[in-house]
Scaffold this motif. Structure first.
Motif, PDB file in Angstrom:
ATOM      1  N   TYR A 375      -4.718   9.987  -4.442  1.00 50.80           N
ATOM      2  CA  TYR A 375      -3.822   8.877  -4.773  1.00 50.80           C
ATOM      3  C   TYR A 375      -3.137   8.395  -3.497  1.00 50.80           C
ATOM      4  CZ  TYR A 375      -4.003  11.932  -8.909  1.00 50.80           C
ATOM      5  OH  TYR A 375      -4.417  12.761  -9.927  1.00 50.80           O
ATOM      6  N   TYR A 376      -2.769   7.115  -3.478  1.00 48.08           N
ATOM      7  CA  TYR A 376      -1.847   6.673  -2.439  1.00 48.08           C
ATOM      8  C   TYR A 376      -1.005   5.517  -2.947  1.00 48.08           C
ATOM      9  CZ  TYR A 376      -4.469   2.502  -0.685  1.00 48.08           C
ATOM     10  OH  TYR A 376      -5.075   1.284  -0.533  1.00 48.08           O
ATOM     11  N   LEU A 377       0.163   5.385  -2.330  1.00 56.16           N
ATOM     12  CA  LEU A 377       1.097   4.301  -2.615  1.00 56.16           C
ATOM     13  C   LEU A 377       1.560   3.735  -1.285  1.00 56.16           C
ATOM     14  CD1 LEU A 377       2.851   2.689  -4.675  1.00 56.16           C
ATOM     15  CD2 LEU A 377       4.608   4.454  -4.356  1.00 56.16           C
ATOM     16  N   GLY A 378       1.451   2.392  -1.127  1.00 56.53           N
ATOM     17  CA  GLY A 378       1.815   1.772   0.138  1.00 56.53           C
ATOM     18  C   GLY A 378       2.786   0.622  -0.045  1.00 56.53           C
ATOM     19  N   LEU A 379       3.566   0.366   1.007  1.00 55.58           N
ATOM     20  CA  LEU A 379       4.525  -0.732   1.003  1.00 55.58           C
ATOM     21  C   LEU A 379       4.522  -1.397   2.371  1.00 55.58           C
ATOM     22  CD1 LEU A 379       6.892  -2.363  -0.258  1.00 55.58           C
ATOM     23  CD2 LEU A 379       8.433  -0.577   0.598  1.00 55.58           C
ATOM     24  N   GLY A 380       4.305  -2.719   2.373  1.00 57.52           N
ATOM     25  CA  GLY A 380       4.327  -3.472   3.628  1.00 57.52           C
ATOM     26  C   GLY A 380       5.364  -4.573   3.590  1.00 57.52           C
ATOM     27  N   TYR A 381       5.966  -4.846   4.733  1.00 57.23           N
ATOM     28  CA  TYR A 381       6.959  -5.915   4.830  1.00 57.23           C
ATOM     29  C   TYR A 381       6.807  -6.601   6.173  1.00 57.23           C
ATOM     30  CZ  TYR A 381      11.398  -8.409   5.126  1.00 57.23           C
ATOM     31  OH  TYR A 381      12.346  -9.394   5.256  1.00 57.23           O
ATOM     32  N   GLY A 382       6.810  -7.945   6.159  1.00 58.10           N
ATOM     33  CA  GLY A 382       6.728  -8.715   7.396  1.00 58.10           C
ATOM     34  C   GLY A 382       7.753  -9.827   7.419  1.00 58.10           C
ATOM     35  N   THR A 383       8.333 -10.103   8.578  1.00 59.85           N
ATOM     36  CA  THR A 383       9.349 -11.142   8.695  1.00 59.85           C
ATOM     37  C   THR A 383       9.305 -11.735  10.103  1.00 59.85           C
ATOM     38  OG1 THR A 383      11.697 -11.653   8.343  1.00 59.85           O
ATOM     39  CG2 THR A 383      11.187  -9.590   9.479  1.00 59.85           C
ATOM     40  N   GLY A 384       9.969 -12.893  10.260  1.00 54.55           N
ATOM     41  CA  GLY A 384      10.060 -13.521  11.575  1.00 54.55           C
ATOM     42  C   GLY A 384       9.020 -14.590  11.829  1.00 54.55           C
ATOM     43  N   SER A 385       8.218 -14.942  10.810  1.00 52.72           N
ATOM     44  CA  SER A 385       7.178 -15.955  10.999  1.00 52.72           C
ATOM     45  C   SER A 385       7.777 -17.310  11.339  1.00 52.72           C
ATOM     46  CB  SER A 385       6.342 -16.093   9.719  1.00 52.72           C
ATOM     47  OG  SER A 385       5.804 -14.861   9.320  1.00 52.72           O
ATOM     48  N   TYR A 398       5.476 -19.456   5.389  1.00 55.34           N
ATOM     49  CA  TYR A 398       6.473 -18.578   4.791  1.00 55.34           C
ATOM     50  C   TYR A 398       7.237 -17.832   5.881  1.00 55.34           C
ATOM     51  CZ  TYR A 398       2.576 -15.316   5.453  1.00 55.34           C
ATOM     52  OH  TYR A 398       1.537 -14.586   5.984  1.00 55.34           O
ATOM     53  N   GLU A 399       8.461 -17.436   5.505  1.00 56.03           N
ATOM     54  CA  GLU A 399       9.343 -16.754   6.449  1.00 56.03           C
ATOM     55  C   GLU A 399       9.144 -15.250   6.436  1.00 56.03           C
ATOM     56  OE1 GLU A 399      14.133 -16.631   7.564  1.00 56.03           O
ATOM     57  OE2 GLU A 399      13.423 -17.642   5.747  1.00 56.03           O
ATOM     58  N   SER A 400       8.876 -14.681   5.261  1.00 55.85           N
ATOM     59  CA  SER A 400       8.692 -13.239   5.138  1.00 55.85           C
ATOM     60  C   SER A 400       7.744 -12.958   3.984  1.00 55.85           C
ATOM     61  CB  SER A 400      10.034 -12.528   4.915  1.00 55.85           C
ATOM     62  OG  SER A 400      10.623 -12.945   3.692  1.00 55.85           O
ATOM     63  N   GLU A 401       7.271 -11.730   3.908  1.00 58.81           N
ATOM     64  CA  GLU A 401       6.348 -11.316   2.857  1.00 58.81           C
ATOM     65  C   GLU A 401       6.461  -9.811   2.655  1.00 58.81           C
ATOM     66  OE1 GLU A 401       2.209 -11.810   4.025  1.00 58.81           O
ATOM     67  OE2 GLU A 401       2.707 -11.526   6.134  1.00 58.81           O
ATOM     68  N   TYR A 402       6.155  -9.370   1.438  1.00 58.90           N
ATOM     69  CA  TYR A 402       6.056  -7.939   1.195  1.00 58.90           C
ATOM     70  C   TYR A 402       4.922  -7.680   0.219  1.00 58.90           C
ATOM     71  CZ  TYR A 402       8.288  -8.204  -3.441  1.00 58.90           C
ATOM     72  OH  TYR A 402       8.570  -8.478  -4.753  1.00 58.90           O
ATOM     73  N   ALA A 403       4.342  -6.490   0.312  1.00 58.33           N
ATOM     74  CA  ALA A 403       3.235  -6.102  -0.567  1.00 58.33           C
ATOM     75  C   ALA A 403       3.404  -4.651  -0.980  1.00 58.33           C
ATOM     76  CB  ALA A 403       1.895  -6.287   0.129  1.00 58.33           C
TER      77      ALA A 403
END
Length: 456
Positions: A375-385, A398-403
């Protein structure tokens, strides 16, 4: 140069004359033929993989007849691959051949449909990069190459092949890799491993001809030659490095058909094994492309892998920028599906995390149960675009995103089908769009069955 690549047909002939079993000692061709075939087949491998990929991918923009924000299934299909891969031993210790192909098709397809068929799902063969999933020929030979070696210090491959990855040229993957028409030379000089790779043609795994890039205007790209020089070395028991430089000549994009460009790519990678359970790495991949970036575009990243018994943790940080604030893609030729690079980070989280000015951070916790379940669980976050209003350009604004993404998988631990795997993967991607921009949220749900089998 074409004469050189006709060597691949010899590989086909060698493979056709060989059998998974050793030759009969009563062969009418005589004992010398038997010895040659037996030696050729020694250390050979014949492997198969059957894959079923079932997927539903939604988006909140572009729904036919809908409004911005309406969620709809752009991809909704079940497709299969039947893959066969043969790799010979070396005749008289120096000559061998590799041959591989796959047969594909759709079990069902309810994806977006246009005048040229269903939207390409990149699993079954397609008419072009946009359309025609399951259309036309379903069999593709993706590898047909002769290989040579001299002791353990030098080896080479010629024909229809894939890159070994030591440098800036990598492989475009589906369940099989794409195909370069070219050659690779690998040599050992002292403690250094050197590689040179060159090619004058490429097709993505789901395309049958280089002409299939032309129908969608955005992907109509021509180029003359792509090559790369790479070097790596295990400096100490704990420290490893890799350097690469590459070039694509005569690149012409449909957006600037009158401008022919030579692109240069750069790769640096450093990995340090701090302990048995801790690995640190730094990666840089840059491309100088005067058309797409007005100069340099790059990814720069840091990685941490930490294991705690059955648990493991991966944490990766990435910064992206380009001289003209366009989206960056880590490959020498910008066009999607037309060659690839060797950037190390891959998060399987829908976004490319590649906006100019974006800082992205991804964390994943995995657990191996020990009885086949993982199993795995992941979290991504990006900002500053950067925004389009400020002069940035790209697919979305877009300015930021998360997954958030997760996978559950089970693999058989014994028996004739040992390694057969079922896998359920899901991703939810949300973006904070700039004012007036189209919605860019997505979801992905994917169920896969992979059944390997080894004949030799």
């Amino acid at each position: 140069m074409d004469r050189l690549f006709k060597l691949s047909s010899i590989a086909l002939a060698i493979f056709a004359s060989a059998s998974p079993a050793l030759a009969s000692t009563e062969s009418s061709a005589g004992d010398q033929y038997v010895e040659a075939v037996d030696e050729f087949m020694q250390d050979s491998a014949l492997n198969a993989l059957f894959v079923i990929d079932t997927r539903s991918r939604t988006r909140t923009t572009g729904k036919p007849g809908g409004s911005n924000g309406d969620r709809w299934s752009r991809l909704n299909y079940s497709a299969y691959n039947a893959i066969l891969d043969f790799s010979s031993g070396y005749h008289e210790g120096w000559l061998g051949a590799d041959l591989a192909g796959y047969y594909s098709g759709d079990l069902y397809n309810e994806s977006l449909q246009g005048d040229d068929g269903y939207l390409c799902n990149e699993i079954s063969t397609c008419s072009n990069l946009d359309w025609g999933a399951g259309e036309g020929e379903q069999l593709k030979i993706y590898k047909a190459a002769l290989k040579f070696k001299s002791d353990e210090d030098f080896n080479a491959r010629f024909g229809m092949l894939q890159s070994g990855g030591n440098g800036t040229i990598g492989n475009v993957w589906s369940f099989v890799p794409g195909t370069y028409r070219g050659f690779e030379l690998n040599g050992k000089v002292g403690e250094f491993n050197l590689s040179y790779f060159g090619a004058d043609q490429f097709t993505a795994p789901w395309l049958l001809s280089e002409d299939d890039y032309a129908p969608p205007s955005w992907s109509d790209t021509s180029w003359s030659y792509i090559h790369s020089l790479g070097v790596n070395r295990q400096i100490t028991e704990a420290l490893y490095f890799q350097l690469g430089i590459g070039q694509a000549t005569g690149v012409t994009y449909s957006s600037n058909p009158s401008e022919e460009n030579d692109n240069t790519s750069y790769k640096t990678y450093l990995k340090y094994q701090h302990s048995e359970n801790t690995i640190l790495a730094a990666d840089f991949y840059g491309v100088n492309d005067d058309v797409k970036y007005d100069g340099l575009g790059y990814h720069a990243g840091l990685s941490l892998q930490q294991s705690f018994g059955q648990f493991s943790w991966m944490s990766e940080l990435r910064y992206t920028d380009t001289d003209n604030r366009a989206d960056f893609v880590p490959r020498t030729i910008h066009t999607y599906g037309m060659t690839n690079g060797t950037w190390s980070q891959y998060w399987d989280a829908l976004s490319d995390w590649n906006k100019a000015g974006e800082i992205a951070w991804y964390n994943r916790v995995s657990y191996e149960q020990g009885n086949g379940w993982s199993y795995y669980l992941g979290l991504g976050y990006g900002t500053g675009s950067d925004s389009s209003a400020s002069g940035a350009s790209g697919d979305w604004d877009y300015e930021s995103e998360y997954a958030v993404n997760a996978t559950i998988a089970y693999s058989l631990q014994s028996g004739a089908l040992k390694g057969a795997t079922i896998r359920l993967h899901g991703t939810v991607l949300e973006r904070d769009e700039y004012s007036g921009a189209n919605d860019a949220d997505e979801t992905d749900l994917r169920f896969q069955v992979l059944i390997p089998y080894s004949f030799m």
